[in-house]
Design an enzyme around this catalytic site. Structure first.
Site, PDB file in Angstrom:
ATOM      1  N   SER A 152      -4.429  15.199  -4.883  1.00  0.00           N
ATOM      2  CA  SER A 152      -4.258  14.594  -6.205  1.00  0.00           C
ATOM      3  C   SER A 152      -5.422  14.957  -7.138  1.00  0.00           C
ATOM      4  CB  SER A 152      -4.080  13.084  -6.038  1.00  0.00           C
ATOM      5  OG  SER A 152      -3.457  12.538  -7.166  1.00  0.00           O
TER       6      SER A 152
HETATM    7  N1  LIG Z   1      -4.076   4.403  -6.305  1.00  0.00           N
HETATM    8  C1  LIG Z   1      -4.448   4.746  -7.659  1.00  0.00           C
HETATM    9  C2  LIG Z   1      -3.314   5.490  -8.332  1.00  0.00           C
HETATM   10  C3  LIG Z   1      -3.330   6.932  -7.989  1.00  0.00           C
HETATM   11  O1  LIG Z   1      -3.981   7.357  -7.072  1.00  0.00           O
HETATM   12  C4  LIG Z   1      -2.551   7.853  -8.847  1.00  0.00           C
HETATM   13  C5  LIG Z   1      -1.551   7.349  -9.666  1.00  0.00           C
HETATM   14  C6  LIG Z   1      -0.811   8.223 -10.456  1.00  0.00           C
HETATM   15  C7  LIG Z   1      -1.061   9.583 -10.436  1.00  0.00           C
HETATM   16  C8  LIG Z   1      -2.064  10.087  -9.618  1.00  0.00           C
HETATM   17  C9  LIG Z   1      -2.807   9.214  -8.828  1.00  0.00           C
HETATM   18  N2  LIG Z   1      -3.841   9.683  -8.043  1.00  0.00           N
HETATM   19  C10 LIG Z   1      -4.516  10.834  -8.244  1.00  0.00           C
HETATM   20  O2  LIG Z   1      -5.581  11.064  -7.719  1.00  0.00           O
HETATM   21  C11 LIG Z   1      -4.835   3.523  -8.470  1.00  0.00           C
HETATM   22  O3  LIG Z   1      -4.854   2.425  -7.942  1.00  0.00           O
HETATM   23  O4  LIG Z   1      -5.190   3.696  -9.634  1.00  0.00           O
END
Ligand SMILES: N[C@@H](CC(=O)c1ccccc1NC=O)C(=O)O
Length: 372
Positions: A152
């Site tokens: 991600s």
């Molecule tokens: N768990 C994260 C959300 C997340 O990781 C995320 C959400 C949408 C698109 C990409 C994400 N993560 C990328 O590193 C949070 O709580 O903000």
């Protein structure tokens, strides 16, 4: 006499060490900036021309306190127990933490304004990642001989490493510094031979466009980067102080856009110019699951387009630069929680570096055997 004793001790230590693989070094500090500036290391064998390191950068939207360097552990365990031939080319494994952006609304682990580990703002995250890699390169002398794996936003940063930028410059002082930024923001790290991206944000504007109806996306990007300010060096006359949601940016205009106009475009890997910034790059694996509920498949298409336009090929000749789209299975975080698909993607990258495409087939057979 002292000299004799010293050399006996050194030989003893060296032979003890060679019996001692794998060897784990956990929580090593690579900077004094915060409690999150540490990394875990697993040594597998001495480095040689026939080996590479694998470095994993975790995701979590630059802010999630429950996603850390430990995201790599399921993959690490599978790599350590694997008999797949490609694993014999791995000298070491490492996974850094890096400073996170604030998350005061987190349900169980809200951040405090005074916490130096959790008040980061771009370029702090990428600066920490670069410093962690530079630390490992100084300590273990593997230079470019590594594969940078990211999940991600961790892979967004992996590709930023190959963009070879001075991430501390080009921004107004207020944007390029955070309250925690006490060390130079442009550490040097040699870019890797290959990058494996899993469930990746390759274009921030594209992601914001595709998820415009979900404020959380805009929130975490604002939190990590601040507003989408105009880039002073852009030749474009467009001056934008808000998020760019011009649909043309994402569809018709070839990536990278000729001159990124805004910060979010500029930091996105779809703005990379790898011909000049990453001449030694051999392989990029774009691994993505169609079951990813957070990051859309369109990200892969956008990044692939950029790489193909810069002379990367899907079936590159020996020694050529290869982009490999790998459809994997699992949810956004399910892929690192499980680890099998991460191993498969690493196998693809090592197959390209060391030849034979051995990794993928062997790993697949093993999983069939385990599953049946
Ligand atoms: N768990 C994260 C959300 C997340 O990781 C995320 C959400 C949408 C698109 C990409 C994400 N993560 C990328 O590193 C949070 O709580 O903000």
């Amino acid at each position: 006499m002292t000299g004799d004793f010293a050399s006996v001790t050194t030989e003893f230590q060296m032979s003890a060490m060679s019996d001692d693989y794998p060897r784990f070094i956990n929580g090593e500090a690579y900077s004094e900036d915060s409690s999150l500036n540490t990394l875990d290391i697993c040594l597998l064998r001495p480095s040689s021309e026939d080996t590479v390191w694998i470095i994993f950068i975790h995701g979590g939207a630059y802010r999630d306190p429950l996603i850390s360097k430990a995201s790599f552990l399921p993959t690490q365990s599978l790599l350590l127990s694997s008999k797949a031939p490609f694993t014999s080319h791995i000298a070491g494994l490492a996974s850094p933490n890096y400073r996170l952006s604030p998350y005061p609304s987190h349900s169980t682990h809200p951040s405090a304004p005074s916490d130096t580990a959790r008040n980061a703002k771009h370029p702090d995250h990428i600066s920490d990642v670069l410093r962690a890699i530079a630390h490992l390169q100084r300590r273990f002398r593997f230079g470019e001989r590594y594969i940078l794996v990211g999940h991600s936003c961790g892979a967004t940063m992996a590709l930023q490493v190959a963009m070879s930028r001075d991430w501390g410059s080009g921004l107004p002082a207020s944007s390029s510094r955070s309250i925690t930024n006490t060390t130079p923001s442009h550490p040097t790290a040699v870019p890797p031979l290959g990058i494996v991206g899993l469930e990746v944000i390759y274009s921030i504007p594209l992601m914001l466009h595709n998820h415009a109806s979900t404020p959380a996306y805009r929130d975490f990007i604002l939190n990590a980067f601040g507003p989408d300010i105009a880039i002073p060096t852009a030749t474009s006359t467009t001056v934008s102080t808000s998020i760019n949601t011009d649909a043309d940016t994402y569809t018709d205009v070839p990536f990278p856009s000729p001159s990124p106009a805004t910060l979010y475009q500029d930091v996105s890997p779809t703005s990379a110019h790898f011909t000049t910034s990453w001449p030694k790059g051999r392989v990029v694996v774009l691994a993505h699951s169609k079951d990813d509920e957070l990051v859309e498949w369109g990200q892969v298409e956008a990044m692939k387009k950029v790489l193909l336009a810069q002379s990367w090929a899907e079936d590159a000749e020996e020694g050529g630069r290869e982009v490999h789209v790998l459809e994997i299975v699992g949810s956004h975080d399910g892929v690192w929680r499980d680890g099998k698909e991460v191993v498969r993607a690493v196998g693809v990258a090592l197959g390209k570096i060391f030849g034979g495409g051995e990794g993928v087939e062997v790993v697949d057979r093993r999983f069939c055997a385990v599953g049946s």
